[in-house]
Write a protein that holds these residues in place. Structure first.
Motif, short mmCIF file in Angstrom:
data_model
loop_
_atom_site.label_atom_id
_atom_site.label_comp_id
_atom_site.label_asym_id
_atom_site.label_seq_id
_atom_site.Cartn_x
_atom_site.Cartn_y
_atom_site.Cartn_z
N ILE A 256 0.82 -1.08 -0.27
CA ILE A 256 0.21 -0.02 0.05
C ILE A 256 0.78 1.42 -0.12
N LEU A 257 1.90 1.11 0.73
CA LEU A 257 2.97 2.31 0.75
C LEU A 257 3.54 2.69 -0.76
N GLY A 258 3.64 1.59 -1.53
CA GLY A 258 4.31 1.80 -2.92
C GLY A 258 3.00 2.27 -3.67
N THR A 259 1.90 1.99 -3.62
CA THR A 259 0.66 2.28 -4.07
C THR A 259 0.29 3.80 -3.90
N LEU A 260 0.37 4.05 -2.69
CA LEU A 260 -0.17 5.47 -2.25
C LEU A 260 1.06 6.28 -3.04
N ARG A 274 -9.88 9.78 4.36
CA ARG A 274 -10.21 8.46 4.68
C ARG A 274 -9.59 7.44 4.02
N GLN A 275 -8.70 7.66 2.84
CA GLN A 275 -8.11 6.56 2.43
C GLN A 275 -6.69 6.60 3.15
N TRP A 276 -5.91 7.64 3.91
CA TRP A 276 -4.92 7.70 4.61
C TRP A 276 -5.29 6.88 5.76
N PHE A 277 -6.32 7.18 6.38
CA PHE A 277 -6.84 6.50 7.62
C PHE A 277 -6.87 4.76 7.43
N GLY A 278 -7.41 4.67 6.29
CA GLY A 278 -7.37 3.06 5.59
C GLY A 278 -5.95 2.46 5.85
N GLY A 279 -5.09 3.32 5.31
CA GLY A 279 -3.77 3.04 4.99
C GLY A 279 -3.25 2.82 6.49
N VAL A 280 -3.42 3.38 7.42
CA VAL A 280 -3.04 3.25 8.59
C VAL A 280 -3.34 1.99 9.32
N MET A 281 -4.70 1.69 9.13
CA MET A 281 -5.28 0.57 9.71
C MET A 281 -4.56 -0.71 8.82
N ILE A 282 -4.28 -0.52 7.51
CA ILE A 282 -3.56 -1.86 7.04
C ILE A 282 -2.25 -2.08 7.48
N ILE A 283 -1.65 -0.99 7.95
CA ILE A 283 -0.16 -0.90 8.47
C ILE A 283 -0.07 -1.75 9.95
#
Length: 295
Positions: A256-260, A274-283
């Motif tokens: 996801i980091l590369g995707t962003l 919202r998308q950054w929050f979801g990224g944090v949840m994935i991490i």
């Protein structure tokens, strides 16, 4: 070791997906799907020969389990890649990758009866948090009632399911051999790529009525897709053979980091809170799953 292999595979896949998205625009869905297998063959063949030299050969089982599992793996990966590329065209680069991340929990559910892998409570929690994070990033909640009509959502979930089948079947096929698990994973990968190349090249040749079409469309970009795909696939198939594919795919969500990065800087897509929050949840999910493997 599987952690480092998975991180390597995720990094390669992030770059490959970005190249493949561009290739789909230039040369079409079929060629972009085909390039990831055909142009990866030289690299994967060399890797398999190296595995045989370093780790020894393997003996093929007498039953048909390998060919059934590996063939299903090849077909599922074709469909998964096609669905993801369709998402890119109907939604966004980031959306397609995020929705495909539902594969982690799907791989866990599919793998339970087939691979007999057990998961701890922490691992299940990590998988659930990761999938929820991917959905948070992907879905506009005000449109939730009509989400089933969203082509991006449907194609994304289809991609996630097919990728889950791919990972479970790759693990099942690799474990059907006797001998080095590294070589077994290499043999499985080479078979999958050969079958995919034969199917997709055949379709492209019939469609264009030109035997050389697979080699004429955007050759430089096709090689980039193939090389990064080959490197990533070597990592994925090896990791699938070593541990539960669900764990591998959850850790792989660090892609996801590369995707962003590619979404923002290569394709000029804007990322909201919202998308950054979801990224944090994935991490967070990756941390939980990794911690669950430490004994």
């Amino acid at each position: 070791m599987w952690v480092f292999i998975t991180l390597f595979a995720a990094a390669c896949q992030s770059v490959r997906t970005a190249y493949q998205n561009t290739l789909a625009t230039e040369a079409g869905f079929l060629h972009a799907t085909m390039a990831r297998s055909l142009y990866a063959l030289p690299l994967v063949t060399g890797y398999l020969l190296l595995c045989i030299v370093l780790f020894g050969g393997v003996s093929l089982p007498t039953d048909s389990m390998f060919f059934m599992a590996a063939s299903l793996c090849a077909l599922a990966q074709i469909m998964a890649t096609y669905f993801m590329l369709r998402v890119f065209q109907s939604g966004s680069f980031a959306l397609g990758t995020m929705l495909a991340k539902t594969e982690a929990v799907l791989a866990a559910l599919i793998g339970l009866p087939l691979l007999h892998y057990g998961l701890s409570a922490m691992a299940w929690l990590g998988i659930a948090v990761g999938v929820f994070g991917a959905l948070v990033m992907s879905i506009k909640w005000k449109n939730l009632a009509n989400i089933h009509r969203d082509a991006s959502f449907v194609f994304g979930l289809g991609s996630g399911f097919c990728f889950a089948v791919t990972s479970v079947m790759a693990s099942l096929a690799s474990h059907s051999f006797e001998g080095s698990i590294m070589t077994s994973a290499g043999v499985t990968l080479l078979y999958v790529l050969l079958l995919q190349s034969a199917i997709l090249c055949g379709l492209q040749m019939v469609k264009s009525r030109d035997l050389m079409t697979p080699f004429r469309k955007s050759p430089q970009l096709s090689w980039k897709v193939g090389i990064m795909s080959g490197l990533g696939s070597i990592g994925w198939f090896t990791a699938f053979a070593l541990v539960n594919p669900a764990m591998v795919k959850t850790l792989g969500q660090l892609e996801i980091l590369g995707t962003l990065y590619y979404s923002k800087y290569r394709f000029s897509e804007k990322m909201n809170m919202r998308q950054w929050f979801g990224g944090v949840m994935i991490i967070i999910s990756v941390i939980l799953v990794t911690a669950a493997t430490i004994k």
